[in-house]
Design a protein around this motif. Sequence first.
Motif, mmCIF file in Angstrom:
data_model
loop_
_atom_site.group_PDB
_atom_site.id
_atom_site.type_symbol
_atom_site.label_atom_id
_atom_site.label_comp_id
_atom_site.label_asym_id
_atom_site.label_seq_id
_atom_site.Cartn_x
_atom_site.Cartn_y
_atom_site.Cartn_z
ATOM 1 N N THR A 3 0.832 -1.183 0.000
ATOM 2 C CA THR A 3 0.000 0.000 0.000
ATOM 3 C C THR A 3 0.877 1.248 0.000
ATOM 4 O OG1 THR A 3 -0.180 0.480 2.363
ATOM 5 C CG2 THR A 3 -1.549 -1.302 1.506
ATOM 6 N N ILE A 4 0.316 2.320 -0.534
ATOM 7 C CA ILE A 4 1.053 3.574 -0.603
ATOM 8 C C ILE A 4 1.259 4.176 0.784
ATOM 9 C CG2 ILE A 4 -0.962 5.086 -0.845
ATOM 10 C CD1 ILE A 4 0.648 6.556 -3.058
ATOM 11 N N TRP A 5 0.449 3.735 1.752
ATOM 12 C CA TRP A 5 0.516 4.329 3.086
ATOM 13 C C TRP A 5 1.786 3.953 3.833
ATOM 14 C CZ3 TRP A 5 -2.675 7.489 1.593
ATOM 15 C CH2 TRP A 5 -3.901 7.147 1.034
ATOM 16 N N ARG A 6 2.539 2.989 3.344
ATOM 17 C CA ARG A 6 3.802 2.623 4.007
ATOM 18 C C ARG A 6 4.934 3.594 3.700
ATOM 19 N NH1 ARG A 6 3.512 -1.747 6.900
ATOM 20 N NH2 ARG A 6 1.918 -3.331 6.467
ATOM 21 N N LEU A 176 -2.490 4.285 7.891
ATOM 22 C CA LEU A 176 -1.471 3.478 8.561
ATOM 23 C C LEU A 176 -0.683 4.313 9.553
ATOM 24 C CD1 LEU A 176 -0.013 0.791 8.908
ATOM 25 C CD2 LEU A 176 1.475 1.430 6.997
ATOM 26 N N HIS A 177 -0.264 5.506 9.156
ATOM 27 C CA HIS A 177 0.461 6.374 10.079
ATOM 28 C C HIS A 177 -0.407 6.736 11.285
ATOM 29 C CE1 HIS A 177 3.479 7.968 6.813
ATOM 30 N NE2 HIS A 177 3.432 6.653 6.899
ATOM 31 N N TYR A 178 -1.703 6.897 11.043
ATOM 32 C CA TYR A 178 -2.606 7.228 12.149
ATOM 33 C C TYR A 178 -2.653 6.110 13.182
ATOM 34 C CZ TYR A 178 -6.924 8.072 14.733
ATOM 35 O OH TYR A 178 -7.848 8.244 15.734
ATOM 36 N N VAL A 179 -2.879 4.865 12.743
ATOM 37 C CA VAL A 179 -2.992 3.786 13.734
ATOM 38 C C VAL A 179 -1.637 3.464 14.357
ATOM 39 C CG1 VAL A 179 -5.086 2.789 12.779
ATOM 40 C CG2 VAL A 179 -2.875 1.976 11.947
ATOM 41 N N GLN A 180 -0.547 3.686 13.642
ATOM 42 C CA GLN A 180 0.765 3.531 14.269
ATOM 43 C C GLN A 180 0.942 4.566 15.373
ATOM 44 O OE1 GLN A 180 3.321 3.752 10.808
ATOM 45 N NE2 GLN A 180 3.391 1.528 10.580
ATOM 46 N N GLY A 181 0.432 5.792 15.141
ATOM 47 C CA GLY A 181 0.470 6.807 16.187
ATOM 48 C C GLY A 181 -0.399 6.421 17.376
#
Length: 496
Positions: A3-6, A176-181
């Motif tokens: 995914t592009i979110w990585r 993805l960055h949101y849930v990693q946060g």
Amino acid sequence: METIWRLGSSGVPVCAPLQTNTEADVVVIGAGITGLTTALPLVEAGQRVVVLEARTVGGGVTGGSTGNLYTTLASGQAALCRKWGDEVSADVVWARSEAIDDIEALIRRFSIDCGFRRQSAYRLLIGDGQHSDRSLNDERDALCRAGLDIESAESPGLPFDSWGIRIPDQAQFNPLHYVQGLASALIGEGGVIHEQSPVRRVDAEEGVVETDTASIAARRIVFATHTPKGVSLLQAGMVVSREYAVAARLRNGEYPEGIFWLLDPFHSLRSYRHGDASYLVVVGEKHKTGEHVGDHYQLLREYLSNHFDVESFSHQWSAQQYNSPDGLPYIGRMHGHDNLYMATGFAADGLVWGALAGRLIADEILGHANPWQARFGSRRITPGKSALQYAKENVTVTKHLARDYLGTESIDSFEEIARGQARVATKNGEKLAIHRTEAGELKVLSAVCPHLKCIVHWNAPESTWDCPCHGSRFDTDGEVIEGPAYRPLSRAGGTG
């Protein structure tokens, strides 16, 4: 499939697999937006919470989503209004608006760098309008009655003729960055996350969750797995689908800003910027899980090339959807077990529903009143609104069982399977899922889904074995990727 979110992902602190037996107040199964939004307020309230994730934080459906946040429904508000009426339609918009505000508040509170931006959403006809103006007018009326401020959109910034509706004050981010946060915040508050810890069994009576290596005793267990694991009556009425995404770089550098739903019959567009690079993402080619025809990624690449000046393609991925029989998600306590909770039936709108579900489940566990618990409760019974879909899906399951068990061809030798090929076949009376890699390695598994014994189908674009009955999916080694199955496809003997 990436995914592009990585892009630019910083990950989370090391979350080792569960190795020793332990106890908790609450076990949350799944570290996506639903699971982490559930876990955080519980930890802050003093609960001992353990989150179990089969892969990595956000590595499931959350990380495969569009990153679009909107108060309406991607499928349209008019259909919901026809089924449920104006009051429920307005409640959906109100509840989803609150969930987006909650996401924005958490981003600010924990300084999560996920590119959150308020944007407009557009619902558009293109060209000579393959859908009638009447359908757009029906949608306009439904949105207005639901309390949304909408405007006409005559030139929404796309390089082709389009017109329709603009809905201001929606949002976009990197999911993805949101849930990693969120995961980092949860760990900082004292919560525990174990990645690479697929759950193999849940004993509701004993309050025990088991993985391959250890178990957890807990007073409450939350299935934040997009669909409940194991066997649930609700699964019989779910339409399970897959939808695909492709990202591209453009030559002319003009990237449209906003959430674009194109009724042609349906594609979704959005742009994403990482560093100095911009990307255009198209989503579409939806089909029932396990029923694959053609290369869906190639069709999306052709779609972008036909409408934009594409320089190169960069990413492709897909995600699963569960459409509930009555059109609303099921959130809360499961039937028959007061200590089990679930959230499912999000359709294509899972990021916002997941954020709402997390808050609803946490409030229910903590005994806090929430005005939306009754509206979206998982124990509701709506036969007038759901019976038809239950009937259709049970007919579909029966057809798959009959056709796949009676119609599977037999093979005498695995030599018939060429490099890069896969097929389901009968050998010595056993239904087998057979795959030979490009390198020549032969992988032979039972083709019988361990969930409810349907026969899996090969998904060539993604190199997975997918069950057409209730959506369980497996990799070429048989491991569960997603869906209600607890156990992998079993290995078959006699691979000579």
